[in-house]
Write a protein that holds these residues in place. Structure first.
Motif, short mmCIF file in Angstrom:
data_model
loop_
_atom_site.label_atom_id
_atom_site.label_comp_id
_atom_site.label_asym_id
_atom_site.label_seq_id
_atom_site.Cartn_x
_atom_site.Cartn_y
_atom_site.Cartn_z
N GLU A 300 11.64 31.38 74.21
CA GLU A 300 11.18 31.53 75.59
C GLU A 300 12.00 30.69 76.56
O GLU A 300 12.15 31.03 77.73
CB GLU A 300 9.70 31.16 75.69
N LYS A 346 5.22 28.85 70.34
CA LYS A 346 4.35 29.92 70.82
C LYS A 346 2.93 29.41 71.02
O LYS A 346 2.26 29.74 72.00
CB LYS A 346 4.35 31.08 69.82
N SER A 349 2.83 27.31 74.10
CA SER A 349 2.92 28.15 75.29
C SER A 349 1.57 28.80 75.60
O SER A 349 1.15 28.88 76.74
CB SER A 349 3.99 29.23 75.07
#
Length: 354
Positions: A300, A346, A349
């Motif tokens: 990301e 992840k 996030s």
């Protein structure tokens, strides 16, 4: 963190027993129970664990098991790759990956919580560094993967790669202790030749590894054929430039009489051109080297993409035409974020969104 049963080398376990007045002969059934039978409790029921050993295990001076708990587990659609997010005693989380195929399963293990190397395209490097793992925490990851593999497939691990979160040569002694345990014939019995250690170019660690008694495979991440290019991707190149890194690799190869594996993450428009391939081939000319090409695993926080398959194959052909063996690494587990640190990233996030 104090020693745990998982993190004690066989000789160290004998010493701990002797220091407590227990016959060191009891090290064999205990080591076997923890490292081969994968038991985390109920040792009194194991054949060969006699009352003197059980009394020691119940005492305050005996080490306990390494606290490690499964937080998240994600299987890949390829049917073989499985990623584990594991929580340690202090709440820190690390990742381990099971990958491969029947008969050739590999555990990819972490050596640190986060990483101090700061590689810009790496999810772990984007987290920063928290702490080193102990030998027991490294071994406990392998035992978790082995336990799950036996349960799911009835098979056993064949290979270990220190390519998870962290720079293993930046955490040298615990990593070497863990590998001594994992390669012990009385435990998982992973042959040293089936162990690979990955580094982004931490030269002091490469020099130590060259002089270490065990012969593990060395995998070095390059990603750039000049200091200017590599420095943009791997910040420690400013401290240990390419010329010094390659000299350390030549020294390792000469001392160990072993080939060095060089990893090149292919990033579209950054380092995937024919010119990059020719310069990489020139850089490694005359070395006993193998080039692993790895199309980028997206993260990301890095705006980059993998090249298409035709570009990857063209790059590889140039390397091979120069006389260097080369393999395109299969991108296993992309759907489960199997790149280093991606599952933890992840999760972080998701939490930041709420």
């Amino acid at each position: 963190m104090m020693d745990t049963l998982e993190g004690l080398r066989y000789g160290a376990l004998e010493e701990r027993l002797a220091a407590s007045g227990v016959n060191p002969v009891h090290a064999k059934p205990l080591f076997n129970a923890v490292q081969r039978k994968l038991l985390r409790g109920g040792l009194s029921e194991v054949e060969g664990v006699l009352p003197p050993l059980q009394r020691w295990l119940d005492s305050e001076v005996a080490p306990g098991h390494c606290p490690i708990d499964l937080v998240d587990e994600t299987p890949s659609s390829d049917g073989f790759t499985r990623k584990y997010l594991l929580r340690l005693h202090d709440g820190a989380e690390v990742e381990s990956v099971r990958m491969g195929f029947p008969g050739r399963y590999t555990a990819c293990l972490s050596s640190q919580v986060g990483c101090a190397m700061g590689c810009v395209f790496c999810a772990t490097g984007q987290m920063g560094f928290s702490r080193n793992l102990s030998a027991g925490e490294i071994v406990a990851q392998a035992l978790h993967v082995e336990r799950e593999l036996r349960k799911d497939t009835g098979e056993q691990l064949r290979n270990i790669v220190m390519m998870g979160m962290g720079e293993p040569l930046h955490n040298f002694e615990p990593t070497m202790d863990a590998l001594e345990i994992l390669t012990d014939t009385r435990g998982l019995n992973i042959g040293p030749a089936r162990v690979a250690i990955s580094t982004v170019g931490y030269i002091p660690g490469i020099q130590k590894l060259a002089r270490h008694p065990k012969r593990y495979s060395l995998a070095v991440s390059l990603h750039g054929a000049s200091d200017a290019e590599r420095g943009k991707l791997i910040p420690i190149n400013k401290r240990w430039p390419l010329s010094d890194l390659l000299e350390a690799c030549r020294e390792y190869s000469a001392i160990k009489r072993a080939r060095v594996f060089f990893a090149w993450t292919l990033i579209r428009g950054v380092n995937d051109s024919d010119d990059h391939a020719h310069r990489l081939a020139n850089l490694l000319h005359g070395m006993d080297a193998h080039v692993n090409l790895i199309p980028l695993n997206p993260t990301e926080d890095y705006d980059g993409q993998a090249p298409d398959e035709l570009r990857v194959r063209a790059f590889q052909q140039i390397i091979q035409d120069a006389g260097l063996p080369s393999t395109v690494r299969q991108r296993r587990g992309i759907d489960v974020a199997a790149g280093c640190g991606q599952l933890k990233a992840k999760k972080r996030s998701r939490l930041q969104r709420y």
